[in-house]
Enzyme design. Structure first.
Site, short mmCIF file in Angstrom:
data_model
loop_
_atom_site.label_atom_id
_atom_site.label_comp_id
_atom_site.label_asym_id
_atom_site.label_seq_id
_atom_site.Cartn_x
_atom_site.Cartn_y
_atom_site.Cartn_z
N ARG A 43 -6.14 -39.55 16.37
CA ARG A 43 -4.73 -39.52 16.78
C ARG A 43 -4.54 -40.23 18.12
O ARG A 43 -3.53 -40.88 18.35
CB ARG A 43 -4.25 -38.05 16.88
CG ARG A 43 -4.06 -37.40 15.53
CD ARG A 43 -3.90 -35.90 15.65
NE ARG A 43 -2.86 -35.53 16.57
CZ ARG A 43 -2.94 -34.53 17.46
NH1 ARG A 43 -4.03 -33.79 17.54
NH2 ARG A 43 -1.95 -34.27 18.26
N LYS A 61 -8.57 -24.45 17.47
CA LYS A 61 -9.69 -24.28 18.42
C LYS A 61 -9.65 -22.91 19.07
O LYS A 61 -10.68 -22.26 19.28
CB LYS A 61 -9.63 -25.37 19.49
CG LYS A 61 -10.08 -26.72 18.96
CD LYS A 61 -9.92 -27.81 19.98
CE LYS A 61 -8.48 -28.16 20.23
NZ LYS A 61 -8.24 -29.43 20.86
N HIS A 92 -5.10 -22.16 27.63
CA HIS A 92 -5.16 -23.57 27.24
C HIS A 92 -3.88 -24.26 27.67
O HIS A 92 -2.81 -23.66 27.68
CB HIS A 92 -5.31 -23.67 25.71
CG HIS A 92 -5.86 -24.98 25.25
ND1 HIS A 92 -7.20 -25.24 25.19
CD2 HIS A 92 -5.24 -26.12 24.83
CE1 HIS A 92 -7.39 -26.48 24.74
NE2 HIS A 92 -6.21 -27.03 24.52
N ASP A 123 -10.92 -31.02 13.90
CA ASP A 123 -10.09 -31.40 15.04
C ASP A 123 -10.79 -32.43 15.92
O ASP A 123 -10.15 -33.33 16.46
CB ASP A 123 -9.72 -30.18 15.90
CG ASP A 123 -8.86 -30.61 17.08
OD1 ASP A 123 -7.73 -31.08 16.84
OD2 ASP A 123 -9.32 -30.54 18.23
N SER A 129 -3.88 -28.41 16.20
CA SER A 129 -5.08 -28.82 16.94
C SER A 129 -5.46 -27.75 17.96
O SER A 129 -6.61 -27.31 18.03
CB SER A 129 -4.78 -30.17 17.64
OG SER A 129 -5.72 -30.43 18.64
N1 URA Z 1 -4.44 -30.71 23.28
C1 URA Z 1 -5.12 -30.48 22.12
O1 URA Z 1 -6.11 -29.76 22.09
N2 URA Z 1 -4.67 -31.08 21.00
C2 URA Z 1 -3.59 -31.87 20.99
O2 URA Z 1 -3.24 -32.36 19.94
C3 URA Z 1 -2.90 -32.12 22.19
C4 URA Z 1 -3.34 -31.50 23.34
#
Ligand code: URA
Length: 431
Positions: A169, A188, A83, A162, A184
């Site tokens: 956000r 995930k 990620h 999220d 966040s």
């Molecule tokens: N990527 C994400 O999944 N969440 C964030 O808050 C920022 C970047």
């Protein structure tokens, strides 16, 4: 009944909330018992006051508990995931997945859409005609079993907290906070089930983390959250003081991803990708070190196995993997250098915004995007340019948007007499 106003006030005043309070607040939000305006106020209080380590853990656990988690144990292997914290021109996942799978390691990734000036892997994949990014959890697992990899959208029941918070956000200036980003991303990753995760923490003008110190703090927070949940996490801190590679914009980035898979992509994309695969293979059940992982990644590109795996993957999700199938923009114009010299700096957030305004990203949550448009940065930091020479190509839907983008992109480049210090793409690794 949740006392939302009281919790917001206590956080605003710098108090530490208990894990139970945070959990109840997040779960009440998902049940629509806390309205968006109270959650926005809470995020702003967190933005200014921060969260303690214990609060960040509690928030992450509450987010995971807001939905289902995927059990990847039926695969019977150590599964890896990757990620990025978000950048401009970041097509790395689309290259990394097929290389990892070609090296014999299962790669299972749930991706997101663009956030602010940064692009999202799902939007890029959707520029491929026919590509399905919505797979059920069972289809997701079956595809990883059969093809060795899958990159899909987060399903509605995976971390719904999220999904809503991310969108909130984005429009309330509360994205760039370490605890909120860490919870966040890690909620995930934990819910998506992989055993080991490589996180690409972007640093610089085009990233949410502008300095190495801030990026290290974020990386450490995510490593701790992973450890707490029994996952192995390695963070690479990588340069986002200029776009990654040359292409910015959805179909243009898919082209560059395919070029990288066939060995003709830009050197910074190649290096970032090989390095990430090296770490992913070292975290897998192959029993190899990072250097051997890197070497196997190079070999998978050189032999054509990685490109072949890309084609199998895209076809498995209904897409047409040929370059000719990708949409192209009708108007292509050059942004040019006003003077001769070396490229000192590229204002990367502004490059992302120029691409977004061409139509490659969204200005409101539900807007459609134009997959064909974007930019190709022909000149990168340290390149010598002649007066009137090409800095970037603008790919636009019409003349008016092309003209505006040319002016915007020209303003992103700083040209000077001296060649700037070269900087590696991978700045640091934390584990
Ligand atoms: N990527 C994400 O999944 N969440 C964030 O808050 C920022 C970047």
């Amino acid at each position: 009944m949740i006392r939302a106003a009281e919790l917001i006030q206590r956080k605003r005043d710098g108090e530490e909330l208990s894990p139970d309070e945070l959990r109840e607040f997040v779960l009440a939000y998902v049940r629509d018992e806390v309205p968006d305006y109270q959650m926005s106020a809470f995020c702003m209080a967190v933005f200014f006051r921060g969260l303690s380590v214990a609060e960040t853990h509690a928030l992450t656990e509450a987010m995971v508990a807001s939905g289902e988690s995927i059990d990847l144990s039926p695969l019977g292997r150590r599964v890896v995931d990757k990620h990025s914290t978000g950048g401009v021109g970041d097509k790395a996942s689309i290259v990394i997945g097929p290389i990892v799978a070609a090296c014999g390691v299962p790669f299972a990734k749930m991706s997101g859409r663009g956030l602010g000036h940064t692009g999202g892997t799902l939007d890029k994949l959707e520029s491929i005609p026919g590509m399905r990014i919505e797979l059920s959890h069972d289809e997701f697992i079956r595809q990883v079993q059969e093809v060795g990899m899958a990159i899909v959208g987060q399903t509605a029941d995976l971390v719904p907290a999220d999904k809503r918070l991310y969108a909130l956000r984005d429009v309330t200036a509360t994205v760039d906070n370490v605890s909120l980003i860490a919870s966040s991303i890690m909620s995930k990753k934990i819910a998506a089930g992989a055993d080991a995760i490589v996180l690409d923490v972007k640093v610089g003008d085009g990233a949410f983390m502008k300095t190495l110190d801030a990026a290290r703090e974020l990386a450490q927070a995510m490593i701790d959250l992973g450890r707490e949940a029994g996952r192995d996490v390695v963070c690479e801190l990588t340069d986002m003081d200029q776009p990654l590679g040359r292409a910015v914009g959805n179909a243009l980035e898919i082209r560059e991803a395919v070029e990288t898979l066939n060995g003709t992509g830009p050197p910074d994309v190649r290096e970032l990708v090989l390095s990430a695969v090296g770490h992913l293979l070292a975290l897998s059940d192959l029993d190899v070190g990072v250097e051997e992982g890197y070497r196997r990644a190079e070999a998978a590109v050189a032999s054509g196995a990685a490109l072949e795996r890309y084609e199998r993957w895209i076809e498995a999700q209904g897409g047409d993997p040929s370059m000719a199938a990708l949409p192209t923009a009708p108007v292509v114009r050059d942004a040019s250098a006003a003077e001769a010299g070396f490229v000192q700096r590229i204002a990367t957030t502004d490059v992302g915004l120029a691409s977004l305004r061409l139509g490659a990203g969204r200005t409101t949550k539900d807007e459609d995007i134009d997959h064909a448009v974007g930019l190709i940065c022909r000149a990168k930091r340290g390149d010598r340019v002649a007066q009137g020479g090409t800095l970037a190509e603008v790919h636009a839907r019409d003349e008016a948007s092309a003209e505006r983008a040319v002016a915007e992109v020209e303003a992103c480049y700083t040209i000077g007499a001296e060649s700037p210090e070269p900087r590696p793409i991978v700045l640091d690794v934390l584990r």
